[in-house]
Design a protein around this motif. Structure first.
Motif, PDB file in Angstrom:
ATOM      1  N   PRO A   1       0.788  -1.229   0.000  1.00 31.79           N
ATOM      2  CA  PRO A   1       0.000   0.000   0.000  1.00 31.79           C
ATOM      3  C   PRO A   1       0.823   1.283   0.000  1.00 31.79           C
ATOM      4  O   PRO A   1       0.255   2.368  -0.103  1.00 31.79           O
ATOM      5  N   PHE A   2       2.147   1.176   0.108  1.00 32.85           N
ATOM      6  CA  PHE A   2       2.954   2.365   0.336  1.00 32.85           C
ATOM      7  C   PHE A   2       2.979   3.304  -0.872  1.00 32.85           C
ATOM      8  O   PHE A   2       2.968   4.526  -0.714  1.00 32.85           O
ATOM      9  N   THR A   3       3.026   2.738  -2.092  1.00 36.82           N
ATOM     10  CA  THR A   3       2.995   3.599  -3.271  1.00 36.82           C
ATOM     11  C   THR A   3       1.654   4.330  -3.365  1.00 36.82           C
ATOM     12  O   THR A   3       1.589   5.483  -3.810  1.00 36.82           O
ATOM     13  N   ASN A   4       0.592   3.657  -2.953  1.00 34.34           N
ATOM     14  CA  ASN A   4      -0.727   4.286  -2.935  1.00 34.34           C
ATOM     15  C   ASN A   4      -0.760   5.465  -1.974  1.00 34.34           C
ATOM     16  O   ASN A   4      -1.271   6.542  -2.295  1.00 34.34           O
ATOM     17  N   TRP A   5      -0.209   5.267  -0.781  1.00 35.88           N
ATOM     18  CA  TRP A   5      -0.162   6.347   0.216  1.00 35.88           C
ATOM     19  C   TRP A   5       0.687   7.507  -0.290  1.00 35.88           C
ATOM     20  O   TRP A   5       0.308   8.674  -0.131  1.00 35.88           O
ATOM     21  N   ALA A   6       1.830   7.182  -0.885  1.00 32.59           N
ATOM     22  CA  ALA A   6       2.714   8.235  -1.390  1.00 32.59           C
ATOM     23  C   ALA A   6       2.024   9.046  -2.479  1.00 32.59           C
ATOM     24  O   ALA A   6       2.126  10.286  -2.518  1.00 32.59           O
ATOM     25  N   ALA A   7       1.304   8.363  -3.365  1.00 30.34           N
ATOM     26  CA  ALA A   7       0.588   9.067  -4.427  1.00 30.34           C
ATOM     27  C   ALA A   7      -0.491   9.969  -3.848  1.00 30.34           C
ATOM     28  O   ALA A   7      -0.670  11.111  -4.283  1.00 30.34           O
ATOM     29  N   SER A   8      -1.212   9.474  -2.845  1.00 32.38           N
ATOM     30  CA  SER A   8      -2.291  10.257  -2.240  1.00 32.38           C
ATOM     31  C   SER A   8      -1.751  11.505  -1.554  1.00 32.38           C
ATOM     32  O   SER A   8      -2.269  12.616  -1.750  1.00 32.38           O
ATOM     33  N   PHE A   9      -0.708  11.346  -0.744  1.00 34.19           N
ATOM     34  CA  PHE A   9      -0.116  12.508  -0.078  1.00 34.19           C
ATOM     35  C   PHE A   9       0.462  13.491  -1.097  1.00 34.19           C
ATOM     36  O   PHE A   9       0.364  14.712  -0.927  1.00 34.19           O
ATOM     37  N   GLY A  10       1.072  12.957  -2.149  1.00 37.02           N
ATOM     38  CA  GLY A  10       1.634  13.818  -3.176  1.00 37.02           C
ATOM     39  C   GLY A  10       0.561  14.616  -3.908  1.00 37.02           C
ATOM     40  O   GLY A  10       0.759  15.802  -4.225  1.00 37.02           O
TER      41      GLY A  10
END
Length: 213
Positions: A132-141
């Protein structure tokens, strides 16, 4: 005119990525006196609008971090972000006349559609990853991009317009690649769940005849 254009295009572009953050930020900037909003956006400073936008932003903040759920959320918001982006852009045009309002709505809706489909399509590809980490990074970005972009639009409109032009150029290059990637992903899923080469697992040929022997 430059600041009006930047705010108009910025409102449309940001709405396609995160509509509620856009409404909340613009409303807070206007309510605190940081920015003099055009008359068409005065409604964003209403406490009820700020509360509703803040609540929905919290909902989206959570759902946007859950793989799969974010794609469903983006799909539903196809019918929300694009017309809302057109409305915000039209309101940001100020008192320039009916023609300017319509032109702003067209440009704002188009930018909202472009940024929305780029976000939704990239999320489909990101969700193919099991972590899920790439998903979180995309969302925060994305959230940071909306906030930073809108602040840039109201404080340094020329810089924002230049960066927006770069973004659109990258988008023209990127969107075909995103959709090709989505096509490959769905073909892979179709083979994975439909059996190899479309054959029934209990047969030896595509026609579905009885097993040999």
């Amino acid at each position: 005119m430059t600041q009006t254009l930047a705010l108009t295009l910025g409102a449309g572009w940001a709405s396609g990525i995160n509509l509620y953050a856009t409404i909340l930020l613009l409303g807070l900037l206007g309510a605190t006196g940081t920015v003099d909003l055009p008359p068409g956006l005065d409604i964003l400073m209403d406490p009820l609008v700020l509360f509703a936008a803040g609540f929905m932003y919290l909902v989206e903040f959570v759902t946007d971090k859950v793989p799969g759920v974010d794609t469903a959320w983006d799909s539903l918001h196809t019918f929300v972000r694009i017309p809302a982006g057109a409305m915000l852009a039209s309101g940001a045009a100020g008192d320039l006349g009916p023609g300017a309002d319509v032109a702003a709505a067209i440009m704002g809706g188009g930018l909202a559609a472009a940024s929305h489909f780029a976000k939704a399509g990239s999320r489909v590809l990101i969700n193919a990853s099991p972590e899920p980490f790439t998903n979180w990074a995309a969302s925060f970005g994305e959230d940071a991009g909306v906030v930073g972009g809108l602040l840039l639009a109201v404080s340094h409109p020329v810089v924002f317009l230049i960066l927006l032009a770069v973004f659109l150029a990258l988008l023209i290059w990127l969107i075909p690649k995103i959709w090709r990637g989505i096509g490959r992903l769905f073909r892979f899923l179709g083979r994975a769940f439909g059996g190899r080469d479309g054959r029934d697992p209990g047969t030896n040929d595509v026609g579905g005849g009885p097993p040999s022997g």
